[in-house]
Design a protein around this motif. Structure first.
Motif, PDB file in Angstrom:
ATOM      1  N   LEU A  65      13.851  -1.911 -11.753  1.00 27.61           N
ATOM      2  CA  LEU A  65      14.881  -2.947 -11.839  1.00 27.61           C
ATOM      3  C   LEU A  65      14.611  -4.102 -10.881  1.00 27.61           C
ATOM      4  CD1 LEU A  65      17.693  -3.823 -12.935  1.00 27.61           C
ATOM      5  CD2 LEU A  65      18.688  -2.553 -11.019  1.00 27.61           C
ATOM      6  N   MET A  66      14.257  -3.783  -9.643  1.00 27.59           N
ATOM      7  CA  MET A  66      14.141  -4.797  -8.588  1.00 27.59           C
ATOM      8  C   MET A  66      12.722  -5.326  -8.390  1.00 27.59           C
ATOM      9  SD  MET A  66      17.240  -5.027  -7.257  1.00 27.59           S
ATOM     10  CE  MET A  66      18.767  -4.078  -7.185  1.00 27.59           C
ATOM     11  N   GLN A  67      11.733  -4.619  -8.917  1.00 27.28           N
ATOM     12  CA  GLN A  67      10.333  -5.009  -8.770  1.00 27.28           C
ATOM     13  C   GLN A  67       9.937  -5.148  -7.286  1.00 27.28           C
ATOM     14  OE1 GLN A  67       8.019  -5.239 -11.514  1.00 27.28           O
ATOM     15  NE2 GLN A  67       9.718  -4.047 -12.354  1.00 27.28           N
ATOM     16  N   ASP A  68       9.275  -6.238  -6.907  1.00 28.35           N
ATOM     17  CA  ASP A  68       8.778  -6.362  -5.538  1.00 28.35           C
ATOM     18  C   ASP A  68       9.889  -6.450  -4.500  1.00 28.35           C
ATOM     19  OD1 ASP A  68       6.186  -6.153  -6.298  1.00 28.35           O
ATOM     20  OD2 ASP A  68       5.555  -8.154  -5.663  1.00 28.35           O
ATOM     21  N   VAL A  69      11.087  -6.854  -4.908  1.00 27.58           N
ATOM     22  CA  VAL A  69      12.206  -6.850  -3.962  1.00 27.58           C
ATOM     23  C   VAL A  69      12.431  -5.440  -3.433  1.00 27.58           C
ATOM     24  CG1 VAL A  69      14.702  -7.174  -3.742  1.00 27.58           C
ATOM     25  CG2 VAL A  69      13.318  -8.891  -4.926  1.00 27.58           C
ATOM     26  N   ALA A  70      12.299  -4.436  -4.306  1.00 26.14           N
ATOM     27  CA  ALA A  70      12.438  -3.045  -3.873  1.00 26.14           C
ATOM     28  C   ALA A  70      11.175  -2.536  -3.196  1.00 26.14           C
ATOM     29  CB  ALA A  70      12.789  -2.152  -5.060  1.00 26.14           C
ATOM     30  N   ARG A  71      10.020  -2.906  -3.735  1.00 29.61           N
ATOM     31  CA  ARG A  71       8.772  -2.421  -3.138  1.00 29.61           C
ATOM     32  C   ARG A  71       8.600  -2.889  -1.697  1.00 29.61           C
ATOM     33  NH1 ARG A  71       6.846  -4.131  -8.311  1.00 29.61           N
ATOM     34  NH2 ARG A  71       6.453  -2.342  -9.693  1.00 29.61           N
ATOM     35  N   ARG A  72       9.187  -4.017  -1.366  1.00 25.70           N
ATOM     36  CA  ARG A  72       9.064  -4.551  -0.005  1.00 25.70           C
ATOM     37  C   ARG A  72       9.985  -3.847   0.992  1.00 25.70           C
ATOM     38  NH1 ARG A  72      10.797  -9.631   0.701  1.00 25.70           N
ATOM     39  NH2 ARG A  72       9.367 -10.140   2.389  1.00 25.70           N
ATOM     40  N   LEU A  73      10.827  -2.925   0.528  1.00 26.45           N
ATOM     41  CA  LEU A  73      11.810  -2.293   1.408  1.00 26.45           C
ATOM     42  C   LEU A  73      11.182  -1.195   2.269  1.00 26.45           C
ATOM     43  CD1 LEU A  73      14.930  -2.034  -0.927  1.00 26.45           C
ATOM     44  CD2 LEU A  73      14.522  -3.664   0.923  1.00 26.45           C
ATOM     45  N   VAL A  74      10.113  -1.539   2.935  1.00 21.13           N
ATOM     46  CA  VAL A  74       9.506  -0.610   3.891  1.00 21.13           C
ATOM     47  C   VAL A  74      10.115  -0.962   5.254  1.00 21.13           C
ATOM     48  CG1 VAL A  74       7.337   0.364   4.728  1.00 21.13           C
ATOM     49  CG2 VAL A  74       7.462  -0.643   2.439  1.00 21.13           C
ATOM     50  N   THR A  75      11.398  -0.701   5.349  1.00 19.50           N
ATOM     51  CA  THR A  75      12.180  -1.056   6.534  1.00 19.50           C
ATOM     52  C   THR A  75      13.014   0.153   6.953  1.00 19.50           C
ATOM     53  OG1 THR A  75      14.042  -1.898   5.231  1.00 19.50           O
ATOM     54  CG2 THR A  75      12.316  -3.489   5.840  1.00 19.50           C
ATOM     55  N   PHE A  76      13.476   0.134   8.205  1.00 19.58           N
ATOM     56  CA  PHE A  76      14.048   1.339   8.786  1.00 19.58           C
ATOM     57  C   PHE A  76      15.273   0.967   9.615  1.00 19.58           C
ATOM     58  CE2 PHE A  76       9.498   1.184   8.397  1.00 19.58           C
ATOM     59  CZ  PHE A  76       9.257   2.207   7.495  1.00 19.58           C
ATOM     60  N   GLY A  77      16.402   1.580   9.275  1.00 14.18           N
ATOM     61  CA  GLY A  77      17.661   1.171   9.890  1.00 14.18           C
ATOM     62  C   GLY A  77      18.425   2.326  10.511  1.00 14.18           C
ATOM     63  N   ASP A  87       0.802  -1.223   0.000  1.00 17.36           N
ATOM     64  CA  ASP A  87       0.000   0.000   0.000  1.00 17.36           C
ATOM     65  C   ASP A  87       0.836   1.276   0.000  1.00 17.36           C
ATOM     66  OD1 ASP A  87      -2.241  -1.646   0.189  1.00 17.36           O
ATOM     67  OD2 ASP A  87      -2.286  -1.557   2.385  1.00 17.36           O
ATOM     68  N   GLN A  88       2.159   1.163   0.032  1.00 16.03           N
ATOM     69  CA  GLN A  88       3.016   2.344   0.174  1.00 16.03           C
ATOM     70  C   GLN A  88       3.320   2.970  -1.180  1.00 16.03           C
ATOM     71  OE1 GLN A  88       3.214   3.274   3.332  1.00 16.03           O
ATOM     72  NE2 GLN A  88       2.071   1.364   3.619  1.00 16.03           N
ATOM     73  N   ALA A  89       3.365   4.298  -1.202  1.00 12.75           N
ATOM     74  CA  ALA A  89       3.619   5.058  -2.432  1.00 12.75           C
ATOM     75  C   ALA A  89       5.104   5.379  -2.550  1.00 12.75           C
ATOM     76  CB  ALA A  89       2.807   6.348  -2.423  1.00 12.75           C
ATOM     77  N   ILE A  90       5.639   5.190  -3.744  1.00 12.80           N
ATOM     78  CA  ILE A  90       7.051   5.472  -4.007  1.00 12.80           C
ATOM     79  C   ILE A  90       7.264   6.982  -4.048  1.00 12.80           C
ATOM     80  CG2 ILE A  90       8.951   5.151  -5.640  1.00 12.80           C
ATOM     81  CD1 ILE A  90       7.316   2.684  -6.677  1.00 12.80           C
ATOM     82  N   THR A  91       8.354   7.444  -3.451  1.00 15.83           N
ATOM     83  CA  THR A  91       8.707   8.857  -3.506  1.00 15.83           C
ATOM     84  C   THR A  91       9.024   9.250  -4.948  1.00 15.83           C
ATOM     85  OG1 THR A  91       9.549   8.819  -1.251  1.00 15.83           O
ATOM     86  CG2 THR A  91      10.338  10.585  -2.678  1.00 15.83           C
ATOM     87  N   VAL A  92       8.548  10.428  -5.360  1.00 12.61           N
ATOM     88  CA  VAL A  92       8.751  10.889  -6.737  1.00 12.61           C
ATOM     89  C   VAL A  92      10.217  11.276  -6.911  1.00 12.61           C
ATOM     90  CG1 VAL A  92       8.077  12.579  -8.476  1.00 12.61           C
ATOM     91  CG2 VAL A  92       6.372  11.688  -6.857  1.00 12.61           C
ATOM     92  N   ASN A  93      10.956  10.364  -7.534  1.00 10.89           N
ATOM     93  CA  ASN A  93      12.402  10.541  -7.716  1.00 10.89           C
ATOM     94  C   ASN A  93      12.848   9.558  -8.786  1.00 10.89           C
ATOM     95  OD1 ASN A  93      15.256   9.472  -7.035  1.00 10.89           O
ATOM     96  ND2 ASN A  93      15.195  11.403  -5.903  1.00 10.89           N
TER      97      ASN A  93
END
Length: 381
Positions: free
Chosen positions: A121-133, A106-112
């Protein structure tokens, strides 16, 4: 072939980056509000508070600091100004490495353009990166030194992950992991534990060939748990979940600064480096991912199992003389509290306390109470 020149640092300077979630103050769900936040920020923070891959979180960067206490002052100033903005927007900042119930889909990608290219390039591998370090940079004097420090720091990364673990929930589920973020990050093709390298030339050779063969587009697509950063002239430790509060950030920063300084000096003194098998580090990282501060970690020197608490206390004692030199004795001492107070441990306790409620309400309470517990103003800096 490009030439990567490593920026010289003559002291163990510190830079810290923390990724924080933007959650709605009523629903406690992630909210895509980064543009509104950036639009309200004072100009002095435009290079300090930055957007990230998704619109529902942000990154705070310190300046170059000399001491851990300087890091605390820097972050406290930014947080104070930032919270004026988030409060005005009906937002709260959540210090956790995953969101307990908001879904990544459900998260929206930042316009960049870079972010759009990465997701393409990464598809869902990138979309799943709703993580915080949490990322900690420590200055070193040469590229060769940075590569050698990365190699020798590997054995300590599982402990740092265990002490920072703060992501037991993912997509509305209790995962059974203390750090779900760690496994999500490892889906990236250039993430996780790095390969061992002998010197700066080998590192540069590898980066150039990865770019020449199209495996990566830029050096920024190397997401290892630890890596040299040639522009800043640092070793960057990236393995940690974002901890539960500012005091934990400073404790981990002190531990990292002292460790890197100790290893730096060992290299200068020609101290023998005992070999260890990379798979032992990999297995220790798995235990830290699974059990967090309850993990039994295997000592790379004698292959005996030790608790996270015992390992931490021993390391703090060993690093005490360096902490005195670096003026971070108090902050290093806070690391001994971490095994008992990790964000993962806190989140699970909150969830289990509300056992009579429905799971969605229990997860909402986790977010609410973690925000209410945040105590970054409680100690003097």
């Amino acid at each position: 072939m490009s030439v990567l020149r490593f920026t010289h640092n003559d002291r163990p300077s510190i830079g810290v980056e923390i990724e924080l979630q933007l959650v709605d103050e009523t629903s406690y769900a992630l909210r895509p509000a980064i543009e509104a936040v950036l639009g309200r920020l004072p100009k002095e923070l435009h290079q300090t508070v930055k957007p990230e891959l998704m619109q529902s979180y942000l990154e705070i960067n310190t300046g170059v600091c000399n001491t851990v206490r300087d890091v605390g002052r820097d972050l406290s100033h930014t947080l104070e100004e930032l919270e004026k903005v988030t409060d005005a927007e009906g937002l709260k900042l959540l210090w956790a490495a995953t969101h307990p119930f908001s879904r990544w889909e459900d998260q929206a990608i930042t316009v960049n353009d870079r972010y759009f290219l990465l997701v393409d390039l990464m598809q869902d591998v990138a979309r799943r990166l709703v993580t915080f370090g949490l990322h900690v940079h420590i200055g070193v004097d040469s590229g060769d030194k940075a590569v050698m420090i990365c190699d020798r720091m590997l054995r300590h990364l599982p402990l740092l992950l265990a002490l920072s673990s703060n992501s037991p929930f993912w997509n509305g589920r209790r995962t059974g992991l203390a750090s779900s973020r760690s496994k999500i990050m490892e889906d990236l093709p250039t993430a996780g534990l790095p390969h061992q390298m002998r010197n700066w030339s080998e590192y540069v050779w590898l980066i150039n060939h990865l770019m020449d063969t199209g495996f990566i587009n830029t050096i920024r697509e190397i997401w290892w748990d630890i890596r040299p950063h040639h522009n800043f002239g640092t070793v960057e430790i990236r393995v940690c979940d974002v901890p539960a509060n500012l005091q934990q950030v400073l404790a981990l920063t002190a531990l990292v600064q002292c460790l890197v300084t100790a290893i730096d000096r060992q290299i200068d003194e020609g101290t023998y480096f005992a070999e260890y098998h990379p798979m032992m580090v990999q297995q220790n990282k798995w235990r830290a991912t699974r059990y967090g501060s309850d993990a039994q970690l295997v000592d790379s020197d004698n292959y005996k199992q030790r608790s996270v608490e015992e390992t931490t206390n021993s390391l703090v004692e060993y690093l005490q003389p360096i902490a005195e030199e670096l003026n971070c004795v108090e902050e290093l001492g806070w690391a001994e509290q971490l095994p008992h107070e990790t964000g993962s441990r806190q989140q699970l306790h909150i969830f289990d306390t509300h056992v009579d409620a429905a799971d969605d309400e229990r997860l909402r309470r986790v977010v609410q109470e973690m925000i209410n517990r945040n105590d970054w103003r409680q100690f003097e800096l």
